[in-house]
Scaffold this motif. Sequence first.
Motif, PDB file in Angstrom:
ATOM      1  N   ASP A 182       0.964  -1.041  -0.018  1.00 35.28           N
ATOM      2  CA  ASP A 182       0.087  -0.025  -0.113  1.00 35.28           C
ATOM      3  C   ASP A 182       0.790   1.118   0.018  1.00 35.28           C
ATOM      4  O   ASP A 182       1.432   1.463   0.929  1.00 35.28           O
ATOM      5  CB  ASP A 182      -1.001  -0.107   1.187  1.00 35.28           C
ATOM      6  CG  ASP A 182      -1.890   1.157   1.427  1.00 35.28           C
ATOM      7  OD1 ASP A 182      -1.229   2.186   1.198  1.00 35.28           O
ATOM      8  OD2 ASP A 182      -2.998   1.111   2.023  1.00 35.28           O
ATOM      9  N   LEU A 183       1.049   2.098  -1.023  1.00 38.50           N
ATOM     10  CA  LEU A 183       1.971   2.978  -1.327  1.00 38.50           C
ATOM     11  C   LEU A 183       1.905   4.236  -0.114  1.00 38.50           C
ATOM     12  O   LEU A 183       2.764   4.668   0.257  1.00 38.50           O
ATOM     13  CB  LEU A 183       1.574   3.807  -2.734  1.00 38.50           C
ATOM     14  CG  LEU A 183       2.585   4.768  -2.821  1.00 38.50           C
ATOM     15  CD1 LEU A 183       4.091   4.348  -2.951  1.00 38.50           C
ATOM     16  CD2 LEU A 183       2.205   5.520  -4.369  1.00 38.50           C
ATOM     17  N   ARG A 184       0.501   4.352   0.160  1.00 38.17           N
ATOM     18  CA  ARG A 184       0.374   5.429   1.128  1.00 38.17           C
ATOM     19  C   ARG A 184       0.863   5.131   2.479  1.00 38.17           C
ATOM     20  O   ARG A 184       1.552   5.602   3.277  1.00 38.17           O
ATOM     21  CB  ARG A 184      -1.254   5.747   1.377  1.00 38.17           C
ATOM     22  CG  ARG A 184      -1.468   6.768   2.249  1.00 38.17           C
ATOM     23  CD  ARG A 184      -2.804   7.579   2.256  1.00 38.17           C
ATOM     24  NE  ARG A 184      -2.805   8.890   2.995  1.00 38.17           N
ATOM     25  CZ  ARG A 184      -2.662   9.021   4.260  1.00 38.17           C
ATOM     26  NH1 ARG A 184      -2.330   7.841   5.000  1.00 38.17           N
ATOM     27  NH2 ARG A 184      -2.506  10.103   4.729  1.00 38.17           N
ATOM     28  N   LEU A 204       3.310   2.933   2.809  1.00 36.44           N
ATOM     29  CA  LEU A 204       4.770   2.846   2.633  1.00 36.44           C
ATOM     30  C   LEU A 204       5.445   4.305   2.950  1.00 36.44           C
ATOM     31  O   LEU A 204       6.382   4.501   3.788  1.00 36.44           O
ATOM     32  CB  LEU A 204       4.992   2.508   1.549  1.00 36.44           C
ATOM     33  CG  LEU A 204       6.662   2.302   0.938  1.00 36.44           C
ATOM     34  CD1 LEU A 204       7.533   1.450   1.853  1.00 36.44           C
ATOM     35  CD2 LEU A 204       6.906   2.149  -0.317  1.00 36.44           C
ATOM     36  N   LEU A 205       4.666   5.364   2.464  1.00 35.73           N
ATOM     37  CA  LEU A 205       5.286   6.565   2.338  1.00 35.73           C
ATOM     38  C   LEU A 205       5.030   7.235   3.881  1.00 35.73           C
ATOM     39  O   LEU A 205       6.125   7.784   4.491  1.00 35.73           O
ATOM     40  CB  LEU A 205       4.707   7.391   1.340  1.00 35.73           C
ATOM     41  CG  LEU A 205       4.899   7.252  -0.050  1.00 35.73           C
ATOM     42  CD1 LEU A 205       4.334   8.181  -0.994  1.00 35.73           C
ATOM     43  CD2 LEU A 205       6.127   6.978  -0.333  1.00 35.73           C
TER      44      LEU A 205
END
Lengths: 351, 610
Positions: A329-331, A333-334
Amino acid sequence: MADIEVKDIKYTSKDFTSSQDVRWCPGCGDYSILAQMQRTAPDLGIKKENFVWVSGIGCASRFPYYMETYGFHGIHGRAVAIATGVKVNRPDLSVWVATGDGDLLSIGGNHFIHVCRRNVDLKIILFNNRIYGLTKGQYSPTSEKGKKTKSSPFGSIDFPFNPLSLAVGAGATFIARSLDRDPKHLQEMMKRAAAHKGTAFIEVFQNCNIFNDGAFEILTEKETKADNVLVLQQGKPMIFGKNNDKGIRLNGLTPEIVDFAQGSFSINDLWIHDEFDPDSTRAHIISRFAEKPGFPTPIGVLKQEFKSTYDADFHEQINNIRRTKGEGDLRKLLFSGNMWQVNESNKINNN
Amino acid sequence: MEKDSLELHDVTVRFAGDSGDGMQLTGTQFTNTTALVGNDVSTLPDYPAEIRAPVGTTYGVSGFQLHFSNIDIQTPGDSPDVLVAMNPAALKVNLRDLKAGATIIINVNSFETKNLRLAGYDVNPLDDGSLDGYNVVQVPLSSLTSKALDGSGLSAKDISRSKNFFALGMMYWLYSRPVEPTIDWIDSKFKSVPLIAEANKKVLMAGYYYGENTELFTTRYFVEPAKLPQGMYRSISGNEATALGFITASVKSGLPLFLGSYPITPASDILHELSKYKNFGVRTFQAEDEIAGITAAIGAAFSGALGITTTSGPGLALKTEALGLAVMTEVPIVVIDVQRGGPSTGLPTKTEQSDLLQAVHGRNGECPVVVIAASTPSDCFYMAIEAARIAFKYMVPVILLTDGYIANGAEPWKIPEPDTIPEIKVKIRTEKEGFFPYLRDENLARPWALPGTPGLEHRIGGLEKANITGNVSYDPENHEFMVRLRARKVKNIENDIPDLVVAGDLDAELLVVGWGGTYGAINEAVNRIRENDKKVAHAHFKYISPFPKNTRSVLKKYKKILCPELNLGQLSQLLKAEFMADVETFNKIQGLPFKSYEIENKIETMLGEL
């Protein structure tokens, strides 16, 4: 993973013949290898669009241009590394490498041993003519010691590589040899390689009629072939000779020629070839037959081993991690690590 | 004991000790905690190339500098206000960098005959008056650590290894930082060895209370949070940001990320980072050498991946021929060069900007690639995405330059919402009708047709190709046409990148130009000059091949142009060659970043000459 096999499409060799003019010298052994591949390809049960041919630099490396499949003509020595990238990224493709003795064993030697070690599911066809052809006739890493060439006018002082021994030592899981002048046998080896899962290596003795003509004559000409070539067959005793009158027995770890006429040994004493022998010691002994005086040159499958392939393990690991950790999940991760919030009043809230 | 409390605006601290003393860890912990309390922070790790150089020697000294502040800062600080020196060698190496009157906290236990001799001191500097101008605080760090762990059951070696936590605890007290983030970190890091975890926590707290109780410190300092734009922040290094940028590019393009890489300092951390994120479908291939790293990336790109390879200078040299292959076959790959000191093996752990000409020109034949550069640790994230965007859109290899300084340095990063990052459009050809491998679109890009697509079977390779058909061609006119076409394709990208931005005084007579990791130092120098009511402008290049379209007009406006670089003048050379710009180059080639005062002094001198 997509299935690379197909049953319902009927191809002919023409389907695998590209529109490009073949530019090898007339009489070159490469023509036969190309023809056998084009004849074999329709029977492999692989969709045409799923074939990728990768090559490096040298006469052999022009091969992909002549196959009506996907192809990548790379740089000197790097075919195997490029092909590894293709196969690891796309295990659904059937990836083949056309390479020469200079390309694979000299400048590309490092990539060769590492692809064998990893067992990447590639089919590597070595066009071994024991000479540098495209650069017009220098000795190669498979040229015999003492060979006089343009770059060794007084004879080469290099000991050559034995490609089969090298492949055994590096851990290739399918190792075979064939001859450009034995189409049926070559086709059979190609089929066996195609069916193998893992690094499949075929050394093809290939005549360069311009710079090293007749290098393999003794193995390919009718009058001498039977006495000098041992055709390896699974589960069969090692017999050769014009009248099938000679064989090889294994005395401890030492191979010995047996002449039936002399009567001390019979066919029952011969070495029974086992491609699936899990101990590669015997495959290594076979690979060095031709270096012994009086011994025949073996062709056929030296060894086949079944173990997991790099590309399959590579994706299995990814899939397992995706299963256990969940899809990335990119969010998330960031927004991870040591975070803190700065809000309007410039107050800090630690997370 | 009641102590004074004093507010500071910014502080530069350097931790220094043997490479086995855990200075990088100590510095990182202090940084993370400092970021969490809301200060702006910038870091400079500085460590030897040897993993464990002989104990006590000057060449085995490992340092970690950080600069924290209540305002927006751009550099890890010119000169430390505080040095924590774990042994004589650490003092010897770092003393000359300190600010006049700086505080030196010394592990006095290590200042004995053997260590003094190893560091090359004939006389103990604590006794000979050579430190008179400094505020020297002598702490028996080793013996206090041993005392704290008396009866812990740990070996003398393990006890000695935790003394860095004593130093950290003491510094936390001195600068009013909370200990909890480090306690949490210890708990998770040493989960499997509770004995060590307990010992480290005990020593950390012992250091903290020592600071509170000792009479050596009469004043405690605090630094208010910086006034940063609101949002969620995290501390990020350039290598982490690069890794996250490529994962984001993979998500935003819908293509799998394939990294072919061979370990090399200081780029390996990108490989380490990306190897963690396989649940994003990231495909990391640790290759047998640099060449296999890039050629595997080319193979992966040919078959439909975002193919990237990470390296540093010597590795870029090895990848040269393969880059040419990617230019010829027009396959989209990204090469990340985390620059270090060269030539040859050079200074593997030190920073430099000396690969610029290699990146722009270092290939056989007329071989244009796109070259872009990140200017700060967090900028690596955005430039990674930009590299992927350009590679896909133009079917061209892109080199992304970072350097050891921004790769290992960290800064707070306002985390962007992923939804605000644009999608990366990728055109994959599936249409059989009229297909040729070297057809051209409006960007002069050729179609990307992936193996496995029926009817699009084609061959590409390193031999010159006829335009459109992609057949091998030795035709003289075709070759010149293709050479020009490849050059034009890259040059045209100037229409698709942002203009060069000029900061500072647009009407100044002096323009400072830079590129890459010197951004912070230049910016800080320019700001200080301007605070003194003098005029100067700053333009920082993020795109070097091609240059932004307005470059010529920007350069023309200024009477003088100064170009500070960590090389012998490579950007200067490019600007002179392409724009006939009269650029004065200012160089530093010491494996270290610029200190902003070095640039400030140079600007002052040039302003004086106007």
